[in-house]
Design an enzyme around this catalytic site. Sequence first.
Site: not given
Ligand code: 5BU
Length: 273
Positions: A40, A62, A93, A95, A98-99, A101
């Site tokens: 991230d 991811k 990631d 997520k 939505d519909i 289309n």
């Molecule tokens: P962390 O830095 O290990 O807390 O990051 C967790 C990642 O997993 C982060 O990119 C979230 O958007 C993602 N995530 C989450 O933390 N929990 C969830 O239930 C889901 C995704 Br689905």
Amino acid sequence: MASKSHLSFAERAVNHPSPLTRRLFEIAEQKSTNIVLSADLTSTAELLKIADDLGPYIAVLKTHIDIIDDFSRKTTDGLVELSKKHNFLIFEDRKFIDIGNTVQKQYRGGALRIHEWAHIVNAAVLPGPGVIQALEETIKTHNVTDRGVLILAEMTSKGSLAVGSYTEASVAIAKQYPSTVMGFVCTKALSGLSSDATDEEDFVVFTTGVNMASKGDALGQQYQTPTTAMAGGSDFLIAGRGIYANNDPVKAAEAYRKAGWDAYQDRIGKKAE
Ligand code: 5BU
């Protein structure tokens, strides 16, 4: 849902109907890792550097591609090149929720063109099965065998509403799209949710909220350790800040890799090296 978590990834790969899941299992076995790095970072340079530095320790990278400040084709071309260099899959990631289309436009087009570079995407089934149908249609139109979807069956944040019958519905919808849905993002194995479990099914469990040093953050994130996640039936462990925000991300990645792989070997009855 029949659980195959007592088998090795190599055994699960042999007859698995999904080429992408087979590839995921093979990568895990070749590299002795079930770590998914949640990278991230917010600039292309930081993202590509962490992917290059930690690529050898991970099975999947991811991304949240929409948090990159300077996004361009260079971002995703760089990721694809590194995924080949280090043999990892890319999981956006996104997520989708939505519909159908709209989801097809979001998956195929826009500035991000996610289906061109992400092997795996995830979706929530709040809109109903159409969200998965839309992703499946796009994958089939492009005639590719290396694209798949994870359904978000649970979330790690405090007060999550993805529980109970919502989680059960996620499993039921997954079963309708077995060639597209690889498995789930959830906190533990979802066994026992379905009464019509079959032996042919082998969904993969990705568990997020994994951290070896912290119990959570100030915004509701709740963590478990690699060992507890694996004991709960997870197959692949998603870790972000625990690795990339560590003073020594390479050392942290190796520690998470070892903890995850030792727990996996314990589970399948092999002595950890
Ligand atoms: P962390 O830095 O290990 O807390 O990051 C967790 C990642 O997993 C982060 O990119 C979230 O958007 C993602 N995530 C989450 O933390 N929990 C969830 O239930 C889901 C995704 Br689905």
